[in-house]
Design a protein around this motif. Structure first.
Motif, short mmCIF file in Angstrom:
data_model
loop_
_atom_site.label_atom_id
_atom_site.label_comp_id
_atom_site.label_asym_id
_atom_site.label_seq_id
_atom_site.Cartn_x
_atom_site.Cartn_y
_atom_site.Cartn_z
N CYS A 22 2.62 3.37 49.27
CA CYS A 22 2.99 3.41 47.86
C CYS A 22 2.48 2.10 47.26
CB CYS A 22 4.50 3.54 47.72
SG CYS A 22 5.11 3.39 46.02
N ALA A 23 1.41 2.20 46.49
CA ALA A 23 0.81 1.02 45.88
C ALA A 23 1.32 0.86 44.46
CB ALA A 23 -0.71 1.14 45.89
N ALA A 24 1.71 -0.36 44.13
CA ALA A 24 2.29 -0.62 42.81
C ALA A 24 1.40 -1.54 41.98
CB ALA A 24 3.66 -1.26 42.97
N SER A 25 1.45 -1.33 40.68
CA SER A 25 0.78 -2.24 39.75
C SER A 25 1.68 -2.41 38.54
CB SER A 25 -0.58 -1.69 39.33
OG SER A 25 -0.44 -0.44 38.69
N GLY A 26 1.46 -3.47 37.80
CA GLY A 26 2.29 -3.73 36.64
C GLY A 26 3.15 -4.95 36.89
N ARG A 27 4.43 -4.83 36.67
CA ARG A 27 5.34 -5.97 36.81
C ARG A 27 5.43 -6.41 38.27
NH1 ARG A 27 10.44 -5.47 32.71
NH2 ARG A 27 9.21 -5.46 30.78
N PRO A 28 5.89 -7.65 38.52
CA PRO A 28 5.97 -8.14 39.90
C PRO A 28 6.73 -7.19 40.81
CG PRO A 28 6.36 -9.93 38.37
CD PRO A 28 6.28 -8.67 37.54
N PHE A 29 6.06 -6.73 41.81
CA PHE A 29 6.61 -5.72 42.69
C PHE A 29 7.85 -6.20 43.42
CE2 PHE A 29 6.61 -1.84 44.63
CZ PHE A 29 6.36 -1.82 45.99
N ARG A 30 7.93 -7.48 43.68
CA ARG A 30 9.06 -8.01 44.44
C ARG A 30 10.36 -7.92 43.66
NH1 ARG A 30 5.97 -12.13 42.58
NH2 ARG A 30 6.96 -13.66 41.23
N SER A 31 10.28 -7.57 42.38
CA SER A 31 11.48 -7.43 41.55
C SER A 31 12.14 -6.06 41.70
CB SER A 31 11.11 -7.63 40.07
OG SER A 31 10.58 -8.92 39.86
N TYR A 32 11.55 -5.19 42.51
CA TYR A 32 12.02 -3.82 42.60
C TYR A 32 12.31 -3.41 44.03
CZ TYR A 32 10.36 -3.47 37.83
OH TYR A 32 10.18 -3.67 36.50
N ALA A 33 13.44 -2.75 44.22
CA ALA A 33 13.67 -2.01 45.46
C ALA A 33 12.89 -0.71 45.36
CB ALA A 33 15.15 -1.73 45.64
N VAL A 34 12.51 -0.18 46.51
CA VAL A 34 11.67 1.02 46.53
C VAL A 34 12.28 2.06 47.46
CG1 VAL A 34 9.40 1.94 47.15
CG2 VAL A 34 9.58 -0.26 45.99
N GLY A 35 12.24 3.28 47.02
CA GLY A 35 12.73 4.38 47.83
C GLY A 35 11.67 5.45 47.99
N TRP A 36 11.84 6.22 49.05
CA TRP A 36 11.02 7.43 49.27
C TRP A 36 11.95 8.64 49.20
CZ3 TRP A 36 5.79 7.84 49.67
CH2 TRP A 36 5.06 6.69 49.94
N PHE A 37 11.50 9.64 48.49
CA PHE A 37 12.20 10.91 48.40
C PHE A 37 11.21 12.02 48.76
CE2 PHE A 37 16.26 9.91 46.33
CZ PHE A 37 16.04 8.59 46.00
N ARG A 38 11.74 13.19 49.07
CA ARG A 38 10.85 14.32 49.32
C ARG A 38 11.45 15.58 48.72
NH1 ARG A 38 11.53 14.76 55.93
NH2 ARG A 38 13.65 15.64 55.96
N GLN A 39 10.56 16.51 48.41
CA GLN A 39 11.00 17.78 47.86
C GLN A 39 10.18 18.91 48.47
OE1 GLN A 39 11.03 18.07 43.57
NE2 GLN A 39 12.63 19.64 43.66
N ALA A 40 10.87 19.79 49.16
CA ALA A 40 10.25 20.97 49.74
C ALA A 40 10.36 22.12 48.76
CB ALA A 40 10.92 21.32 51.06
N PRO A 41 9.48 23.13 48.87
CA PRO A 41 9.53 24.26 47.95
C PRO A 41 10.91 24.92 47.95
CG PRO A 41 7.51 24.32 49.21
CD PRO A 41 8.35 23.22 49.80
N GLY A 42 11.45 25.12 46.76
CA GLY A 42 12.73 25.78 46.63
C GLY A 42 13.93 24.93 46.96
N LYS A 43 13.71 23.65 47.22
CA LYS A 43 14.82 22.76 47.58
C LYS A 43 14.90 21.60 46.60
CE LYS A 43 14.95 23.76 52.52
NZ LYS A 43 15.01 23.17 53.89
N GLU A 44 16.06 20.98 46.57
CA GLU A 44 16.25 19.81 45.73
C GLU A 44 15.57 18.59 46.35
OE1 GLU A 44 20.55 20.96 43.66
OE2 GLU A 44 20.37 19.19 44.91
N ARG A 45 15.28 17.64 45.49
CA ARG A 45 14.71 16.39 45.97
C ARG A 45 15.72 15.67 46.85
NH1 ARG A 45 11.84 13.23 41.35
NH2 ARG A 45 13.97 13.05 40.56
N ALA A 46 15.25 15.13 47.98
CA ALA A 46 16.16 14.53 48.96
C ALA A 46 15.74 13.11 49.29
CB ALA A 46 16.19 15.37 50.23
N PHE A 47 16.72 12.27 49.50
CA PHE A 47 16.49 10.88 49.87
C PHE A 47 15.92 10.80 51.29
CE2 PHE A 47 16.95 6.43 50.18
CZ PHE A 47 17.55 6.13 51.40
#
Length: 124
Positions: A22-47
């Protein structure tokens, strides 16, 4: 404003590995926590996983504990998700997201910025 771009998805056999970036640009990246989520067909987005701004703490969803590992390189403005022992049920579109907050990492409402997603397909 932070722009996020995921890469590294693809087709892999069960038991294999992939590393998402996950490549970031813009504001200083160190100011943000980062999460990964996933979504399978027909399912809700999951942490899936999250990492704090400094990288000192990480969090994982129950279904990926022991198999996935999240890390970050603030100098490179990039967060990684190493996925090992992949299973067909890991098949989904994977999204990274960034938040300036220091809590609520498992809740997708916590995150302000989102990438476009990358497809991961695990064949049996």
């Amino acid at each position: 404003q932070v722009q996020l771009v995921e890469s590294g998805g693809g087709l892999v056999q069960a038991g294999g590995s992939l590393r998402l970036s996950c490549a970031a640009s813009g504001r200083p990246f160190r100011s943000y926590a980062v999460g990964w989520f996933r979504q399978a067909p027909g399912k809700e987005r999951a942490f899936v996983a999250a990492i704090t701004r400094s990288g000192g703490s990480t969090y994982y969803g129950d279904s990926v504990k022991g198999r996935f590992s999240i890390s970050r390189d603030n100098a490179a403005n990039t967060v990684y998700l190493q996925m090992n022992s992949l299973k067909p049920e890991d098949t989904a579109v994977y999204y990274c997201a960034a938040t300036p907050l220091d809590y609520g990492f498992t809740n997708d409402q916590t995150y302000r910025y989102w990438g476009q997603g990358t497809q991961v397909t695990v064949s049996s």
